[in-house]
Design an enzyme around this catalytic site. Sequence first.
Site, PDB file in Angstrom:
ATOM      1  N   ASP A   1      41.037  33.697  39.892  1.00 44.98           N
ATOM      2  CA  ASP A   1      40.034  33.925  39.449  1.00 44.98           C
ATOM      3  C   ASP A   1      38.882  33.028  40.046  1.00 44.98           C
ATOM      4  O   ASP A   1      39.150  31.620  40.559  1.00 44.98           O
ATOM      5  CB  ASP A   1      39.577  33.495  38.018  1.00 44.98           C
ATOM      6  CG  ASP A   1      40.448  34.641  37.178  1.00 44.98           C
ATOM      7  OD1 ASP A   1      40.290  35.624  37.381  1.00 44.98           O
ATOM      8  OD2 ASP A   1      41.104  34.229  36.343  1.00 44.98           O
TER       9      ASP A   1
ATOM     10  N   TYR B   1      46.139  48.665  39.807  1.00 42.32           N
ATOM     11  CA  TYR B   1      45.019  47.976  40.256  1.00 42.32           C
ATOM     12  C   TYR B   1      45.172  47.458  41.682  1.00 42.32           C
ATOM     13  O   TYR B   1      45.815  46.525  42.159  1.00 42.32           O
ATOM     14  CB  TYR B   1      44.936  46.813  39.202  1.00 42.32           C
ATOM     15  CG  TYR B   1      43.943  45.724  39.007  1.00 42.32           C
ATOM     16  CD1 TYR B   1      43.066  45.410  40.255  1.00 42.32           C
ATOM     17  CD2 TYR B   1      43.281  45.121  37.975  1.00 42.32           C
ATOM     18  CE1 TYR B   1      41.945  44.429  40.269  1.00 42.32           C
ATOM     19  CE2 TYR B   1      42.111  44.502  37.999  1.00 42.32           C
ATOM     20  CZ  TYR B   1      41.588  44.033  39.061  1.00 42.32           C
ATOM     21  OH  TYR B   1      40.266  43.257  38.885  1.00 42.32           O
TER      22      TYR B   1
ATOM     23  N   GLU C   1      39.752  44.978  29.475  1.00 38.48           N
ATOM     24  CA  GLU C   1      40.790  43.974  30.282  1.00 38.48           C
ATOM     25  C   GLU C   1      40.348  42.763  29.271  1.00 38.48           C
ATOM     26  O   GLU C   1      39.055  42.317  29.511  1.00 38.48           O
ATOM     27  CB  GLU C   1      40.494  44.025  31.557  1.00 38.48           C
ATOM     28  CG  GLU C   1      41.742  43.493  32.317  1.00 38.48           C
ATOM     29  CD  GLU C   1      41.579  43.525  33.827  1.00 38.48           C
ATOM     30  OE1 GLU C   1      41.376  42.483  34.518  1.00 38.48           O
ATOM     31  OE2 GLU C   1      41.468  44.398  34.416  1.00 38.48           O
TER      32      GLU C   1
END
Length: 267
Positions: free
Chosen positions: A58, A172, A47
């Site tokens: 993030d 995911y 990734e």
Amino acid sequence: MSNKRLETALSKQEKLFIPFITAGDPSGEATIDIALSLQEAGASILELGIPYSDPLADGPVIQAASKRALAGGMTLTKALELVPVMRERGLEIPVIIFTYVNPLLQYGLKRFTEEAASFGVDGILVPDLPYEESDELSSYCEEEDLALISLVAPTSKERIEKIANRAQGFLYCVSSLGVTGVREELDPRISTFMDTVRSASRIPIAVGFGISTRTQVQTVNELADGVVVGSALVRQIEEQAEALKSPQQKEVALQRIKSFVKDLISE
């Protein structure tokens, strides 16, 4: 989805290990070296994160990596251009580009998917693109045989089923609500969440966000088909940053990263 490289990686029986790194941290050249080292250490899929000034999903470790990469001059175009060099030097595993919506819109969705495919990218993951708004990008990805990787969080069963039904490549699964980052413990509800996803998904499921220890990796591997490790790895890269940029110390630094990964994913 007919991306052969990704299909091959996902069809292997062992548990998936999907490391996340930030393009350009600590340099473009180091990113290529790290990618090849991760393949040697057992990565199934890479990734590759595109540094962005406002990375909503993030946590502080990856935000700091983005900031360093941007300061070093990394851009979306330069990040894409790293992939064919990785391929020339022997990278065989699939590459998934992790990026945000705004850079893609500025670049142009069609242009991005065409260039990504021509450069040897296998899929795209856009964490801030809602499922309901993904049709246009999805159609461009389909034209280029790129997998548009879907993120699924612990929300309603109906929403999980809706996302899983259209997911490509691997699904995911976000281990807990919130941003990425190293966590001391996994969310205790992860087992129930995985049961729900498993019953809805026809493709492999991988868990990410906060996976940082061997025990956590082992726990996740009992529940899912694989694991995504980001912040814990990016922190290791930060610790080796100066050595990675030094021709004399680079090999030792790469060996340390490989050892960290092998220890993390060893049974």
